[in-house]
Write an enzyme that holds these catalytic residues in place. Structure first.
Site, PDB file in Angstrom:
ATOM      1  N   ARG A   2       0.745  -1.222  -0.117  1.00 47.08           N
ATOM      2  CA  ARG A   2      -0.209  -0.091   0.057  1.00 47.08           C
ATOM      3  C   ARG A   2       0.937   1.204   0.030  1.00 47.08           C
ATOM      4  NH1 ARG A   2      -5.166   0.513   3.367  1.00 47.08           N
ATOM      5  NH2 ARG A   2      -5.664   2.009   1.781  1.00 47.08           N
TER       6      ARG A   2
ATOM      7  N   HIS B 235      -7.993  -1.178  12.567  1.00 43.07           N
ATOM      8  CA  HIS B 235      -7.982   0.100  12.399  1.00 43.07           C
ATOM      9  C   HIS B 235      -8.940   0.702  13.487  1.00 43.07           C
ATOM     10  CE1 HIS B 235      -5.971   1.100   8.006  1.00 43.07           C
ATOM     11  NE2 HIS B 235      -5.245   0.898   8.940  1.00 43.07           N
TER      12      HIS B 235
ATOM     13  N   CYS C 113     -13.956   3.756   5.382  1.00 39.24           N
ATOM     14  CA  CYS C 113     -12.890   3.380   4.655  1.00 39.24           C
ATOM     15  C   CYS C 113     -12.689   3.840   3.607  1.00 39.24           C
ATOM     16  CB  CYS C 113     -12.422   2.075   4.830  1.00 39.24           C
ATOM     17  SG  CYS C 113     -12.138   1.076   6.208  1.00 39.24           S
TER      18      CYS C 113
END
Length: 273
Positions: A95, A169, A266
């Site tokens: 990422r 997260h 997200c």
């Protein structure tokens, strides 16, 4: 009777899921053998953008980059407070190129961008909450990044330890209902260490507490404008509780993105100017 809730117009940054896929596994939700229906993902994503615009919010888009299947998860790209951008530095090598793509967009839009020295995944783990920033750690963003954030913004940072890998997260385990000085939150307590649960209990004695069932539907990966809460339709118990507290749930199905461990928040970066 529930309180009267006042919405605030927001500015969001999103990225079309043109290249969305599950090509690697960096959280428990991901399986590279999982087939993604890209057409359905795009349809669901467009429904989210339409819902935002229908409720008066501004939506900007960043061009997706081939080979970056998770770039759709715009929230991880940065945290923006008072027009200042604290960028990202991803834990997973797959990422890391996303940081540059988003930095390019922010700079072209006239923002200065701070590049963190520590692993930091934007609003995935950094949640502005009025007088402070709630900051997750345990799986992605490091405590060193919390210090960088506090020094950059000059806003107190409240560190919270995540302990359940399904909630890797902070924005999968907690969201802010009202981001004013005396705002409130929704959270799933068991996603946090005992000490962090106590911190949240002290800071938010009137918080809305979610069940694991609603957390696993990504019901806590929601976006609130202070009145409307854009939420996964499967989080039925949480939606009912929010209604009882005077909020208006706006169901948006992003179930295809759950295959990569993502949901509404997200896919949504908020630009706070």
């Amino acid at each position: 009777m529930p309180e009267s809730r006042v919405p605030r117009s927001r500015r969001f940054l999103v990225c079309e899921p043109r290249h969305f896929a599950v090509q690697y596994a960096i959280n428990p939700w991901m399986n590279p053998d999982t087939r993604v229906d890209v057409d359905l993902a795009q349809e669901q994503w467009r429904s989210l953008i339409s819902a935002y615009r229908a409720h008066g919010h501004t939506v900007d888009t960043v061009e997706p980059v081939a080979g970056l299947p998770d770039m759709v998860f715009a929230a991880n790209s940065a945290v923006v407070v008072d027009g200042r951008v604290f960028g990202s530095s991803f834990h997973a090598p797959e990422r890391r190129p996303e940081s540059t793509a988003y930095e390019t967009w922010f700079k072209s839009a006239g923002f200065d961008v701070y590049r963190p020295e520590s692993v930091c995944e934007g609003e995935g783990d950094l949640v502005p909450a009025g007088r402070w920033i709630l900051a997750g750690t345990g799986f992605r963003t490091t405590r060193a990044a919390h210090h960088e954030v506090q020094e950059y913004f000059g806003i107190p940072v409240i560190g919270l330890q995540l302990v359940d890998p399904y909630f890797y997260h902070l924005d999968t385990a907690l969201f802010v209902l009202d981001d004013n000085h005396d705002g409130n939150i929704v959270y799933y307590p068991e996603a946090f260490s005992p000490g962090s649960r106590e911190v949240l209990r002290r800071l938010y004695p009137d918080a809305v507490v979610a069940t694991r069932e609603d957390a696993l539907t990504f019901g806590l990966n929601s976006v609130s404008d202070g009145h409307r809460v854009f939420i996964d339709p499967a989080a039925t118990a949480l939606a009912a509780e929010l209604t009882r507290h005077g909020y208006l749930p706006v169901p948006v199905d992003l179930s295809e993105f759950r295959k990569a461990g993502g949901g509404i928040k997200c896919c949504t970066q908020e630009i706070r100017s």
